[in-house]
Each structure stands twice: as structure tokens, then as C-alpha cells.
Design a protein around this motif. Structure first.
Motif, PDB file in Angstrom:
ATOM      1  N   LEU A  28      15.370  11.477  -3.854  1.00  0.00           N
ATOM      2  CA  LEU A  28      15.059  10.524  -2.809  1.00  0.00           C
ATOM      3  C   LEU A  28      13.647  10.755  -2.322  1.00  0.00           C
ATOM      4  O   LEU A  28      13.355  11.829  -1.873  1.00  0.00           O
ATOM      5  N   ILE A  29      12.765   9.774  -2.357  1.00  0.00           N
ATOM      6  CA  ILE A  29      11.399   9.991  -1.934  1.00  0.00           C
ATOM      7  C   ILE A  29      10.634   8.716  -1.672  1.00  0.00           C
ATOM      8  O   ILE A  29      10.981   7.711  -2.200  1.00  0.00           O
ATOM      9  N   THR A  30       9.497   8.814  -0.928  1.00  0.00           N
ATOM     10  CA  THR A  30       8.638   7.667  -0.714  1.00  0.00           C
ATOM     11  C   THR A  30       7.414   7.939   0.145  1.00  0.00           C
ATOM     12  O   THR A  30       7.327   8.958   0.739  1.00  0.00           O
ATOM     13  N   GLN A 177      15.813   8.241   5.849  1.00  0.00           N
ATOM     14  CA  GLN A 177      15.256   7.098   6.556  1.00  0.00           C
ATOM     15  C   GLN A 177      14.026   6.592   5.804  1.00  0.00           C
ATOM     16  O   GLN A 177      13.058   7.326   5.607  1.00  0.00           O
ATOM     17  N   LEU A 178      14.060   5.315   5.386  1.00  0.00           N
ATOM     18  CA  LEU A 178      12.955   4.720   4.655  1.00  0.00           C
ATOM     19  C   LEU A 178      12.018   3.993   5.614  1.00  0.00           C
ATOM     20  O   LEU A 178      12.469   3.200   6.438  1.00  0.00           O
ATOM     21  N   ASP A 179      10.720   4.259   5.491  1.00  0.00           N
ATOM     22  CA  ASP A 179       9.717   3.638   6.351  1.00  0.00           C
ATOM     23  C   ASP A 179       9.201   2.337   5.736  1.00  0.00           C
ATOM     24  O   ASP A 179       9.681   1.887   4.693  1.00  0.00           O
ATOM     25  N   ASP A 180       8.183   1.763   6.379  1.00  0.00           N
ATOM     26  CA  ASP A 180       7.559   0.554   5.863  1.00  0.00           C
ATOM     27  C   ASP A 180       6.872   0.834   4.532  1.00  0.00           C
ATOM     28  O   ASP A 180       6.469   1.964   4.242  1.00  0.00           O
ATOM     29  N   VAL A 181       6.706  -0.221   3.744  1.00  0.00           N
ATOM     30  CA  VAL A 181       6.005  -0.128   2.469  1.00  0.00           C
ATOM     31  C   VAL A 181       4.538  -0.483   2.696  1.00  0.00           C
ATOM     32  O   VAL A 181       4.233  -1.459   3.382  1.00  0.00           O
ATOM     33  N   ARG A 182       3.645   0.322   2.132  1.00  0.00           N
ATOM     34  CA  ARG A 182       2.217   0.022   2.164  1.00  0.00           C
ATOM     35  C   ARG A 182       1.812  -0.463   0.778  1.00  0.00           C
ATOM     36  O   ARG A 182       2.235   0.110  -0.233  1.00  0.00           O
ATOM     37  N   VAL A 183       0.973  -1.500   0.735  1.00  0.00           N
ATOM     38  CA  VAL A 183       0.703  -2.199  -0.515  1.00  0.00           C
ATOM     39  C   VAL A 183      -0.784  -2.246  -0.823  1.00  0.00           C
ATOM     40  O   VAL A 183      -1.596  -2.624   0.025  1.00  0.00           O
ATOM     41  N   GLY A 184      -1.142  -1.856  -2.049  1.00  0.00           N
ATOM     42  CA  GLY A 184      -2.481  -2.033  -2.579  1.00  0.00           C
ATOM     43  C   GLY A 184      -2.412  -2.965  -3.777  1.00  0.00           C
ATOM     44  O   GLY A 184      -1.350  -3.483  -4.111  1.00  0.00           O
ATOM     45  N   ASP A 185      -3.546  -3.191  -4.433  1.00  0.00           N
ATOM     46  CA  ASP A 185      -3.565  -4.107  -5.573  1.00  0.00           C
ATOM     47  C   ASP A 185      -2.532  -3.730  -6.637  1.00  0.00           C
ATOM     48  O   ASP A 185      -1.785  -4.574  -7.113  1.00  0.00           O
ATOM     49  N   THR A 186      -2.531  -2.466  -7.034  1.00  0.00           N
ATOM     50  CA  THR A 186      -1.597  -2.015  -8.067  1.00  0.00           C
ATOM     51  C   THR A 186      -0.877  -0.738  -7.650  1.00  0.00           C
ATOM     52  O   THR A 186      -0.456   0.042  -8.499  1.00  0.00           O
ATOM     53  N   LEU A 187      -0.731  -0.519  -6.365  1.00  0.00           N
ATOM     54  CA  LEU A 187      -0.051   0.678  -5.884  1.00  0.00           C
ATOM     55  C   LEU A 187       0.758   0.362  -4.639  1.00  0.00           C
ATOM     56  O   LEU A 187       0.250  -0.251  -3.701  1.00  0.00           O
ATOM     57  N   ILE A 188       2.021   0.754  -4.657  1.00  0.00           N
ATOM     58  CA  ILE A 188       2.853   0.667  -3.455  1.00  0.00           C
ATOM     59  C   ILE A 188       3.341   2.067  -3.112  1.00  0.00           C
ATOM     60  O   ILE A 188       3.575   2.890  -3.994  1.00  0.00           O
ATOM     61  N   THR A 189       3.461   2.343  -1.817  1.00  0.00           N
ATOM     62  CA  THR A 189       3.954   3.641  -1.369  1.00  0.00           C
ATOM     63  C   THR A 189       4.901   3.443  -0.193  1.00  0.00           C
ATOM     64  O   THR A 189       4.841   2.442   0.523  1.00  0.00           O
ATOM     65  N   GLN A 190       5.733   4.419   0.003  1.00  0.00           N
ATOM     66  CA  GLN A 190       6.695   4.390   1.106  1.00  0.00           C
ATOM     67  C   GLN A 190       7.024   5.825   1.485  1.00  0.00           C
ATOM     68  O   GLN A 190       7.124   6.699   0.623  1.00  0.00           O
ATOM     69  N   MET A 191       7.190   6.081   2.774  1.00  0.00           N
ATOM     70  CA  MET A 191       7.535   7.422   3.247  1.00  0.00           C
ATOM     71  C   MET A 191       9.014   7.471   3.579  1.00  0.00           C
ATOM     72  O   MET A 191       9.574   6.511   4.125  1.00  0.00           O
ATOM     73  N   THR A 192       9.638   8.589   3.256  1.00  0.00           N
ATOM     74  CA  THR A 192      11.059   8.786   3.515  1.00  0.00           C
ATOM     75  C   THR A 192      11.262  10.175   4.118  1.00  0.00           C
ATOM     76  O   THR A 192      10.662  11.135   3.671  1.00  0.00           O
ATOM     77  N   THR A 193      12.118  10.266   5.126  1.00  0.00           N
ATOM     78  CA  THR A 193      12.398  11.557   5.747  1.00  0.00           C
ATOM     79  C   THR A 193      13.896  11.818   5.732  1.00  0.00           C
ATOM     80  O   THR A 193      14.704  10.902   5.883  1.00  0.00           O
ATOM     81  N   GLN A 194      14.252  13.092   5.558  1.00  0.00           N
ATOM     82  CA  GLN A 194      15.653  13.480   5.525  1.00  0.00           C
ATOM     83  C   GLN A 194      16.099  13.910   6.909  1.00  0.00           C
ATOM     84  O   GLN A 194      15.469  14.770   7.540  1.00  0.00           O
TER      85      GLN A 194
END
Length: 240
Positions: A28-30, A177-194
Motif C-alpha cells: 500500500l503506498i502513494t 488513508q489516501l490523500d489527493d492526487v497530484r498531477v504532472g504531464d506524465t507523472l501522478i503521485t499520491q500520499m498514503t498514511t497507515q
């Protein structure tokens, strides 16, 4: 033993059990990354490089070395603990199977219908039970660039649908807990905490180049853009 020590040990035990649940290939990660409106951002999701179609032999070269992984995470002790060349299926281990792609890597149900042809999936961590870092990197090959772009777009929609939600993994022990998604041209990221893990969190990053998608998870107590850095480096390796 102080209360804080007790909490940390308890969190370490939960992480150790979770590593067992996910040892087959995924976790589980982001994560988070910045966006520049309409602009390429090389190093954090710049527009696609002009890379000719890749073949399966290139996948092993796309993965970062364990030395590079240690360098990005600020560790010296991480070792490869899992190295796979096939998909897995943990859809029965999550409370919302529709969010499987946001919390696990190299999952067969997530890639179903993409016509993928090969995969490399590798997990690394420190050998101690109370490890400070956990990393997964995944490279997937498709017949054509359009397949990779389509998977990226589909993943973006999935991650956004699952953002600001809590996903249970395993038999109710692990809540992420999944956070908001951040978006670039060819990269998406998301933060997750346990939940209840003394601040243990992960960044999840996904990018694409030519006919390949790359994913990275970076977990620890003070994670920022490490997964994005791994994904960026994997894209650069693909272009070499």
C-alpha cells in the motif's frame, strides 16, 4: 519502556505483519508532486521523451540498482527482498477492490485489458524487522505507446476516485488513508498514511515513457518526493 517506545514497537510489529501480507509483490503506498499548468516538468513528470519502442530485455535496465534506491531514501542497508516477473492478485485483501491499483502494484486485475506483455517488480527494505524504509519499483511493457498512455489515464481516474478515502488491507488490521492526487504531464503521485503506525507513510508515483509504464512506492517516517524521484530515474533509464 516509555509510551512513545511502546507505540513505535507496536507500529513496527504492524509493519512487519503487513510486509508478510504483501511480500508476494506489492504494498500500500502513494505520494505528492507539483504541477506546472500545461508545461513539461523534467524530473517531476515532464512530457514524454522521444524514445523508440522498448522490448522486454530493457525492463531490467529500467529498474534502479539497490545502491541508487539507498541513495534516494537516505539509507545504506536496504536490500532486495522480492524480485518478480509476473502479476499477482490481492483483490480479496482490500476493502474496495476498485481501489486495488491505488494501493498495490503489479496486480493482474488492474492491468487486465491493457494487453501488457511483460513486467518486472522488485521490493527492497532494510533487513531488520523494525525497518525504516520500504520501496517497490515496477516496470510494465505494452505492445505500443498508446497502451501505456491509456493505462496512465485509467490509473489517474482510479486514484482520483479513491482519493480522500480509507482502505482496509488484510483482515481489518491495516487502515490506509489516501490523500489527493497530484498531477504532472506524465507523472501522478499520491500520499498514503497507515493509521496507528506512528507516522509511517508512503508515496506512490506512476509515469510512462514510450510503450512502458513505471511505478514506484517509497515508504518511511519522513517521506516526501522519493517515489517521484525513483519514477523519474526509471524513465531516464528507459531513454538511455
Amino acid at each position: 519502556m516509555t509510551h512513545n517506545e511502546s507505540v513505535r514497537i507496536s507500529a513496527a510489529n504492524r509493519r512487519a505483519r503487513l510486509a508478510g501480507v504483501m511480500a508476494a509483490a506489492s504494498v500500500l503506498i502513494t505520494g505528492c508532486v507539483s504541477t506546472v499548468d500545461g508545461q513539461a516538468v523534467r524530473g517531476h513528470g515532464e512530457g514524454p521523451l522521444n524514445v523508440p519502442p522498448l522490448d522486454e530485455a530493457k525492463l531490467d535496465e529500467i529498474l534502479l540498482t539497490i545502491g541508487e534506491i539507498n541513495g534516494i531514501l537516505g539509507s545504506t542497508q536496504m536490500k532486495v527482498t522480492s524480485d518478480l516477473d509476473d502479476m499477482t492478485d490481492h483483490s480479496e485483501d482490500v476493502s474496495d477492490p476498485d481501489c486495488l491499483g491505488a494501493v498495490y502494484g503489479a496486480e493482474a486485475p488492474v492491468y487486465e485489458g491493457t494487453d501488457w506483455t511483460a513486467v518486472r517488480d522488485q521490493v527492497a527494505r532494510e533487513p531488520d524487522e523494525d525497518n525504516d524504509h520500504w520501496v517497490e519499483q515496477t516496470a510494465v511493457l505494452y505492445p505500443a505507446e498508446q497502451n501505456a498512455r491509456d493505462f496512465f489515464d485509467r490509473s489517474l481516474a482510479t486514484w482520483q476516485d479513491c482519493a480522500n478515502d480509507a482502505i482496509v488491507v488484510g483482515e481489518g488490521e491495516y487502515l490506509w488513508q489516501l490523500d489527493d492526487v497530484r498531477v504532472g504531464d506524465t507523472l501522478i503521485t499520491q500520499m498514503t498514511t497507515q493509521e496507528g503506525a506512528d507516522g509511517w507513510g508512503c508515496q506512490h508515483a506512476l509515469s510512462w515513457v514510450s510503450n512502458v509504464t513505471v511505478e514506484a512506492w517509497a515508504c518511511g517516517y519522513d517521506i516526501t518526493d522519493e517515489a517521484a524521484a525513483i519514477a523519474d530515474a526509471m524513465v531516464e533509464n528507459a531513454a538511455k
